[in-house]
Enzyme design. Structure first.
Site, short mmCIF file in Angstrom:
data_model
loop_
_atom_site.label_atom_id
_atom_site.label_comp_id
_atom_site.label_asym_id
_atom_site.label_seq_id
_atom_site.Cartn_x
_atom_site.Cartn_y
_atom_site.Cartn_z
N ASP A 92 -11.95 -12.43 -35.45
CA ASP A 92 -13.24 -11.93 -35.92
C ASP A 92 -13.65 -12.65 -37.20
O ASP A 92 -12.80 -13.04 -38.00
CB ASP A 92 -13.12 -10.42 -36.16
CG ASP A 92 -14.47 -9.73 -36.23
OD1 ASP A 92 -15.50 -10.39 -35.97
OD2 ASP A 92 -14.50 -8.53 -36.56
N GLY A 93 -14.97 -12.81 -37.35
CA GLY A 93 -15.49 -13.35 -38.61
C GLY A 93 -16.12 -14.72 -38.50
O GLY A 93 -16.50 -15.31 -39.52
N ARG A 122 -19.75 -14.53 -39.93
CA ARG A 122 -19.80 -14.43 -41.41
C ARG A 122 -19.36 -15.72 -42.08
O ARG A 122 -19.90 -16.11 -43.11
CB ARG A 122 -18.93 -13.24 -41.87
CG ARG A 122 -19.67 -11.91 -41.79
CD ARG A 122 -18.73 -10.75 -41.85
NE ARG A 122 -18.03 -10.60 -40.58
CZ ARG A 122 -16.94 -9.85 -40.40
NH1 ARG A 122 -16.40 -9.23 -41.43
NH2 ARG A 122 -16.39 -9.74 -39.21
N TRP A 123 -18.40 -16.39 -41.46
CA TRP A 123 -17.94 -17.68 -42.02
C TRP A 123 -19.12 -18.67 -42.05
O TRP A 123 -19.32 -19.36 -43.04
CB TRP A 123 -16.82 -18.22 -41.14
CG TRP A 123 -16.15 -19.46 -41.65
CD1 TRP A 123 -15.04 -19.54 -42.42
CD2 TRP A 123 -16.58 -20.82 -41.41
NE1 TRP A 123 -14.73 -20.86 -42.69
CE2 TRP A 123 -15.67 -21.67 -42.08
CE3 TRP A 123 -17.64 -21.40 -40.71
CZ2 TRP A 123 -15.77 -23.05 -42.06
CZ3 TRP A 123 -17.75 -22.79 -40.70
CH2 TRP A 123 -16.82 -23.59 -41.37
N HIS A 174 -18.34 -20.42 -34.55
CA HIS A 174 -17.55 -20.34 -33.32
C HIS A 174 -16.80 -21.66 -33.08
O HIS A 174 -15.65 -21.67 -32.66
CB HIS A 174 -18.44 -20.01 -32.12
CG HIS A 174 -19.03 -18.62 -32.17
ND1 HIS A 174 -18.30 -17.52 -32.52
CD2 HIS A 174 -20.29 -18.16 -31.94
CE1 HIS A 174 -19.07 -16.43 -32.49
NE2 HIS A 174 -20.28 -16.80 -32.15
N SER A 181 -15.41 -10.51 -25.43
CA SER A 181 -15.28 -9.12 -24.99
C SER A 181 -16.36 -8.78 -23.96
O SER A 181 -17.38 -9.47 -23.87
CB SER A 181 -15.40 -8.17 -26.18
OG SER A 181 -16.74 -8.10 -26.60
N GLU A 204 -18.38 -6.60 -24.26
CA GLU A 204 -19.59 -6.28 -25.04
C GLU A 204 -20.30 -7.55 -25.54
O GLU A 204 -21.49 -7.50 -25.87
CB GLU A 204 -19.21 -5.41 -26.26
CG GLU A 204 -18.77 -3.99 -25.91
CD GLU A 204 -17.39 -3.90 -25.26
OE1 GLU A 204 -16.52 -4.77 -25.56
OE2 GLU A 204 -17.17 -2.99 -24.43
N ARG A 223 -24.88 -10.03 -26.66
CA ARG A 223 -25.37 -10.87 -27.76
C ARG A 223 -26.56 -11.70 -27.27
O ARG A 223 -26.75 -11.86 -26.07
CB ARG A 223 -24.25 -11.78 -28.28
CG ARG A 223 -23.16 -10.98 -28.94
CD ARG A 223 -22.27 -11.83 -29.80
NE ARG A 223 -21.30 -10.97 -30.48
CZ ARG A 223 -20.50 -11.37 -31.45
NH1 ARG A 223 -20.55 -12.61 -31.88
NH2 ARG A 223 -19.65 -10.53 -32.02
N LEU A 242 5.34 -21.04 -24.08
CA LEU A 242 4.47 -19.97 -24.59
C LEU A 242 3.51 -19.56 -23.48
O LEU A 242 2.95 -20.42 -22.79
CB LEU A 242 3.65 -20.48 -25.79
CG LEU A 242 2.53 -19.56 -26.27
CD1 LEU A 242 3.10 -18.38 -27.09
CD2 LEU A 242 1.51 -20.31 -27.14
N ARG A 248 -5.91 -8.42 -36.57
CA ARG A 248 -7.37 -8.57 -36.56
C ARG A 248 -7.79 -9.21 -37.87
O ARG A 248 -7.40 -8.76 -38.95
CB ARG A 248 -8.08 -7.22 -36.40
CG ARG A 248 -9.60 -7.43 -36.33
CD ARG A 248 -10.38 -6.21 -35.94
NE ARG A 248 -11.79 -6.55 -35.73
CZ ARG A 248 -12.61 -5.89 -34.94
NH1 ARG A 248 -12.19 -4.84 -34.27
NH2 ARG A 248 -13.87 -6.27 -34.81
C1 FPP Z 1 -15.94 -12.98 -33.50
O1 FPP Z 1 -16.77 -13.52 -34.46
C2 FPP Z 1 -15.50 -13.92 -32.50
C3 FPP Z 1 -15.99 -13.97 -31.22
C4 FPP Z 1 -17.09 -13.15 -30.74
C5 FPP Z 1 -15.44 -14.86 -30.20
C6 FPP Z 1 -14.22 -15.65 -30.57
C7 FPP Z 1 -14.45 -17.04 -30.15
C8 FPP Z 1 -13.86 -18.11 -30.64
C9 FPP Z 1 -12.76 -18.07 -31.61
C10 FPP Z 1 -14.27 -19.44 -30.20
C11 FPP Z 1 -14.13 -19.71 -28.76
C12 FPP Z 1 -12.75 -19.51 -28.28
C13 FPP Z 1 -12.12 -20.29 -27.39
C14 FPP Z 1 -10.79 -19.92 -26.91
C15 FPP Z 1 -12.73 -21.51 -26.86
P1 FPP Z 1 -18.15 -12.82 -34.75
O2 FPP Z 1 -19.21 -13.66 -34.15
O3 FPP Z 1 -18.12 -11.40 -34.26
O4 FPP Z 1 -18.17 -12.86 -36.30
P2 FPP Z 1 -18.94 -11.87 -37.29
O5 FPP Z 1 -18.33 -10.50 -37.09
O6 FPP Z 1 -18.64 -12.44 -38.63
O7 FPP Z 1 -20.39 -11.93 -36.95
#
Ligand code: FPP
Length: 236
Positions: free
Chosen positions: A18-19, A22-23, A35, A63, A65, A69, A129, A182
């Site tokens: 997560d994050g 925000r990053w 992402h 997810s 959910e 988006r 793994l 998390r």
């Molecule tokens: C949460 O950040 C992350 C996600 C919704 C998806 C995770 C995806 C990746 C790490 C990249 C793709 C993965 C692969 C395996 C190719 P957020 O958007 O909810 O962040 P925020 O809470 O700061 O808005």
């Protein structure tokens, strides 16, 4: 000789990444950039898991959910997934990684679903793994689907036990996570592995996912090693 594995080392680590948003926002950049950086953290984390002799690593990459988006972000995420698969699969395979996908992969369309199945087949014999990618995954949907399977198979109520039920979940054959991490300071399960994390140790860190690396992974494992797991029981 087998690698030495500490008794206090987790076999299975699951991560809610997560994050990313925000990053990116902190840098005045679009979420897609967050992402993309997040995929680099995925790569670092897989390397760290291999290094630390973790047997199973489950990543919550998309997810159920997340479909809600904005379309542009969904397209960015599915594009990244496709790109990741095409670019990293050979290296994963060479490093002995077995890929498993849990979740409703069909929702990504027949082409990507097919590529995921091919990646699973190609890496099926690897043993270093097991990387479990949760894609269009929801914990409640997993449980409902398991109940449906039990009914469709005509199982008798008395045959349904915690063990037989676990075998109907998407994670059949995968041990429950010992440690759930998390990132980004949020402290929720967010419909991830609801059944499977019943006794998992929870570890929350403020680090945003794109910044996550081997040192953060090691810190989580060190914290895990300090915890005493009792599974609800009390030692004599
Ligand atoms: C949460 O950040 C992350 C996600 C919704 C998806 C995770 C995806 C990746 C790490 C990249 C793709 C993965 C692969 C395996 C190719 P957020 O958007 O909810 O962040 P925020 O809470 O700061 O808005």
């Amino acid at each position: 000789m087998a690698d030495a594995v500490s008794l206090n080392a987790p076999r299975h680590v699951a991560i809610i990444m997560d994050g990313n948003g925000r990053w990116a926002a902190a840098r005045g950049m679009p979420r897609a950039v967050g992402h993309r950086e997040g995929t680099k953290a995925v790569r670092r984390t897989i390397e760290a898991a291999i290094e630390q002799n973790v047997e199973y690593l489950t990543l919550f990459a998309f997810s159920s959910e997340n479909w809600a988006r904005p379309q542009e972000e969904v397209t960015d995420l599915t594009g990244l997934l496709r790109h990741y698969l095409r670019n990293e699969l050979n290296e994963l395979h060479e490093n002995g990684v077995r890929l498993l996908v849990i979740g409703e992969r069909e929702r990504f369309g027949p082409n990507l679903a097919h590529e995921l199945a091919e990646a699973e087949a190609k890496t099926a014999g690897n043993t270093k793994l097991t990387l479990v990618m949760a894609l269009s995954y929801g914990g409640r949907a997993d449980i409902v689907e398991a109940a449906r399977r039990a009914m469709a198979a005509g199982m008798k109520p008395e045959d349904l036990t915690e063990q037989t039920f676990a075998g109907l979940l998407a994670t059949d054959g995968i041990p429950d996570p010992d440690l759930l991490i998390r990132t980004s300071g949020e402290e929720r399960i967010s419909n991830f592995l609801l059944w499977q994390t019943a006794y998992s140790e929870l570890y929350f860190t403020d680090v945003l996912w794109p910044d996550f690396g081997a040192g953060d992974f090691a810190a989580a494992l060190n914290e895990y090693a300090r915890r005493e797991r009792r599974f609800g029981a009390r030692p004599e």
